[in-house]
Motif scaffolding. Structure first.
Motif, PDB file in Angstrom:
ATOM      1  N   THR A   1      -4.387   1.470  -2.123  1.00  0.00           N
ATOM      2  CA  THR A   1      -4.301   0.054  -2.750  1.00  0.00           C
ATOM      3  C   THR A   1      -3.028  -0.218  -3.401  1.00  0.00           C
ATOM      4  O   THR A   1      -2.793  -1.481  -3.321  1.00  0.00           O
TER       5      THR A   1
ATOM      6  N   SER B   1     -12.071  -5.426  -0.905  1.00  0.00           N
ATOM      7  CA  SER B   1     -12.132  -4.026  -1.542  1.00  0.00           C
ATOM      8  C   SER B   1     -11.655  -2.993  -0.532  1.00  0.00           C
ATOM      9  O   SER B   1     -11.894  -2.951   0.486  1.00  0.00           O
TER      10      SER B   1
ATOM     11  N   GLU C   1     -13.759   0.034  -9.108  1.00  0.00           N
ATOM     12  CA  GLU C   1     -12.756  -0.715  -8.316  1.00  0.00           C
ATOM     13  C   GLU C   1     -12.815  -2.051  -8.767  1.00  0.00           C
ATOM     14  O   GLU C   1     -11.789  -2.648  -8.962  1.00  0.00           O
TER      15      GLU C   1
END
Lengths: 259, 307, 141
Positions: free
Chosen positions: A48, A60, A124
């Protein structure tokens, strides 16, 4: 000498073999699972951070852990049988208690992994929202839902596919235990196939390897009852896997000791 | 806690086309130490596996403490079969101790730790890091400490050096005296442990050659030594199972119940009678015809003395 | 007392013989307790049933008796009984074979007799067992 067993003074109440075995197997699985998720988490965080260097993140990253939550527990279940059946029976417990414990553990592990993944996806989403990113789901196996806010269907899909994987792992394990490498490998379509079938049942359009099987419109699950039906069929498949595992385990002669 | 008795009736075990046990019938008396002897391939290990419910017989019945042990929780928790290499968790020894403490009702943790100490094993060691002899010592220690009503030890002394083996025999005997149980010992090293046996069973080619008290069996073996014709004369009408020529002197090993006139007859003929230990008896009784030819013992065991 | 049982006779016979010898020698007196089967087992690394077998034989002969819960004891009169039996057997089991052996070796029996007379003259007579203890130092034991 008499064969009569003089019962010793009352011992403290001991847990049943089933309860003890569930505990023992679960303890090992949670230990191993903790490592698994720690590594996943580390990987996802790193990925990420790197992705964010290139601009706003639009997908995602946690969703890609989904495959791991299928195949890692699958292999752990194989290991439970391969390493655990012999010591269990050699310690004077029945195959019946082993098979029952393993079946229970397979379901608990699947549920636990599904819960963790759903939980992490929520985390998340919160992180992405704060950063102004978009958490879109692109993984084929998750296209049952359009967003991670659909926690219900998401959970159902992950639990059921996870259980298919763990049940299949047990079956693969006992097949290899009983008939060895050759036949074990030859029967893989039967033993592992159900994972793919269930994955297909609980996806919106495409199969688990991104292979389009049916068109989006014909296969989409757009009603709750549609989901219920597919869940029921999957549960039946999982039950069959566990039943065959149970049968094969109950009749298994012990393998030779590994010196 | 006492010992389980065992009754085996007409047990046959087939692996595909191979017959490992052929209609074996045998009794093991509760609370005794029984020696299970047999050459490689005689079926000993298969028999022990069947008694331990590790496998089912193809046909026939097994009763341990009066019940079929297969998938029988009460009986299985009292049966321990210790195999060479051991069937333990591939983890630290202490993990196996905890495992057994949970599953064996009479497991004695102190005894286990003392025995491991005798063999200089560290409970924190991983089983996979142990040498063959150390694995045997671990198996022997945990097998004794489990205090199972039927304790069976299959060649568990392989890889152990002589001092360790003797330490094991002493530990086994000491705990048996304090906590009687049924013990079955299978070993090649017969002359080391034959004094521990109360009963003996000999398997050959998947069948029971004989099963009786150890002392009864020993009393049925005799050597007759003397000048060739004299020894041969003594052996007339008896089962000759072994033959050794030492120059003009002949030593024959005979098998059969002792007779009242034996000593007198030997004295008259001028030959010496001697005992035969179990190891020798075992070797002679289980010798294949080719073995006998190689060792010069001639034809098979009927009354004829060869040559 | 011999510490080791060798591989000659069956061990239970050796144990029984040893106990009989100890009684005859006076090492085990009447009403003395004999080692238990457990003690025999741990001392000589044998099955306790083997020692039990020896005891059973000696009990049958009247040499030992059992006190329930305590152990095995030497019976009163065991020594004289054993000595008497030994005396009966001496001629057939010891003397006759010795004579036969002498013949085999070509020894003149008159020499044997002379030797016996010599031994009789130089060594004190052994006691009869029923009355006094061993009182001769340097006697054969």
């Amino acid at each position: 000498m008499s064969a009569v067993v003089a019962r010793p003074a009352a011992r403290p109440v001991r847990r049943s073999p089933l309860a003890r075995t569930i505990r023992h197997q679960l303890a090992a699985q949670f230990y191993v699972g903790a490592w698994f998720w720690a590594i996943i988490l580390a990987g996802v965080v790193v990925a990420t951070v790197i992705a964010s260097r290139f601009g706003p993140v639009e997908v995602s990253i946690m969703q890609y852990a989904r495959q791991g939550t299928l195949w890692f527990p699958f292999s752990m279940m194989i290991f439970i049988v391969a390493a655990g059946l012999t010591p269990h029976v050699a310690a004077g417990m029945t195959r019946r208690s082993f098979a029952a414990a393993a079946a229970v553990v397979s379901l608990i592990v699947a549920a636990a992994n599904a819960l963790v993944l759903v939980g992490l996806l929520q985390v998340e989403r919160a992180v992405y929202a704060a950063a102004g990113w978009t958490q879109s789901l692109t993984d084929g196996g998750l296209d049952l839902v359009s967003s991670t806010t659909d926690v219900g269907p998401l959970l159902v899909a992950l639990v059921v596919t996870g259980a298919a994987a763990t049940a299949s792992g047990l079956l693969v394990g006992v097949v290899y235990y009983r008939v060895g490498g050759w036949w074990g490998t030859l029967t893989l379509p039967l033993t592992v196939g159900p994972i793919l079938v269930v994955g297909q049942l609980l996806s919106g359009t495409i199969g688990p390897f991104g292979v389009p099987v049916l068109g989006k419109d014909t296969w989409a699950i757009d009603t709750a009852s549609g989901l219920a039906l597919r869940t029921a069929v999957s549960a039946a498949l999982i039950a069959i896997l566990l039943a065959v595992f149970n049968r094969l385990t109950r009749g298994a002669p012990l393998g030779k000791p590994v010196v | 806690m006492s010992g389980f008795g065992v009754q085996v009736r007409d047990v046959t075990v087939r692996y595909g086309s191979e017959t490992a046990l052929d209609r074996v019938s045998l009794d093991i008396n509760p609370g005794t130490i029984t020696g299970l002897l047999g050459r490689n391939g005689s079926g000993k290990t298969t028999l022990l596996s069947v008694l331990a419910a590790f496998r089912r017989p193809t046909s026939g019945s097994v009763l341990v403490d009066g019940e079929d042990p297969w998938e029988n929780p009460r009986v299985m928790q009292g049966i321990g079969l210790v195999r060479e290499g051991g069937d333990w968790l591939d983890d630290r020894i202490s993990a196996s101790i905890d495992y057994l403490a949970g599953s064996r009702p009479h497991f004695d943790r102190d005894l286990a730790e003392r025995l491991l100490d005798t063999f200089k094993l560290n409970p924190r060691a991983k089983r996979t890091a142990l040498s063959r002899g150390q694995k045997s010592a671990m198996s022997a220690s945990l097998g004794i400490a489990a205090r199972t009503e039927l304790t069976m030890l299959d060649e568990v002394y392989l890889g152990m050096d002589a001092p360790s083996r003797y330490a094991f025999y002493d530990a086994l005997l000491a705990d048996y005296l304090e906590h009687p149980r049924t013990i079955v010992l299978s070993s090649h090293l017969i002359d080391e442990i034959d004094r521990l046996f109360e009963d003996v069973a000999i398997l050959q080619d998947g069948t029971v050659l004989l099963a009786e008290g150890a002392d009864e069996l020993r009393s049925r073996g005799t050597t007759v030594t003397g000048p060739a014709e004299k020894a041969a004369a003594f052996a007339v009408g008896r089962d000759v199972v072994g033959r050794q020529e030492l120059g003009p002197t002949l030593r024959l090993t005979l098998f059969g119940d002792p007779r009242p006139g034996d000593v007198a007859q030997a004295r008259e003929l001028g030959v010496d009678l001697g005992p035969v230990d179990l190891q020798d008896l075992f070797v002679h009784l289980t010798a294949e015809p080719t073995d006998r030819a190689q060792r010069g013992t001639g034809s098979d065991r009927k009354s004829e003395v060869p040559r | 007392m011999n510490a080791i049982f060798d591989g000659r006779d069956p061990i239970y016979l050796q144990i029984a013989d040893q106990i009989r010898d100890d009684i005859l020698d006076g090492a085990l007196k009447e009403e003395d307790q004999v080692m238990s089967t457990t003690q025999y087992a741990t001392t000589y690394r044998i099955n306790p049933a083997t020692a039990a077998k020896a005891f059973a034989e000696l009990v049958d002969e009247g040499v030992l008796y059992k006190r329930r819960g305590v152990g095995m004891f030497v019976a009163t009169g065991a020594r004289s009984a054993l000595a008497a039996r030994g005396r009966e057997r001496f001629f057939a089991d010891v003397l006759d074979p010795a004579v036969q052996e002498a013949r085999r070796l070509g020894i003149d029996l008159e020499d044997v007799i002379a030797r016996i007379r010599l031994d009789a003259a130089t060594q004190p007579p052994a006691d009869e067992g029923a009355t006094t203890d061993e009182s001769t130092p340097g006697g054969e034991s």
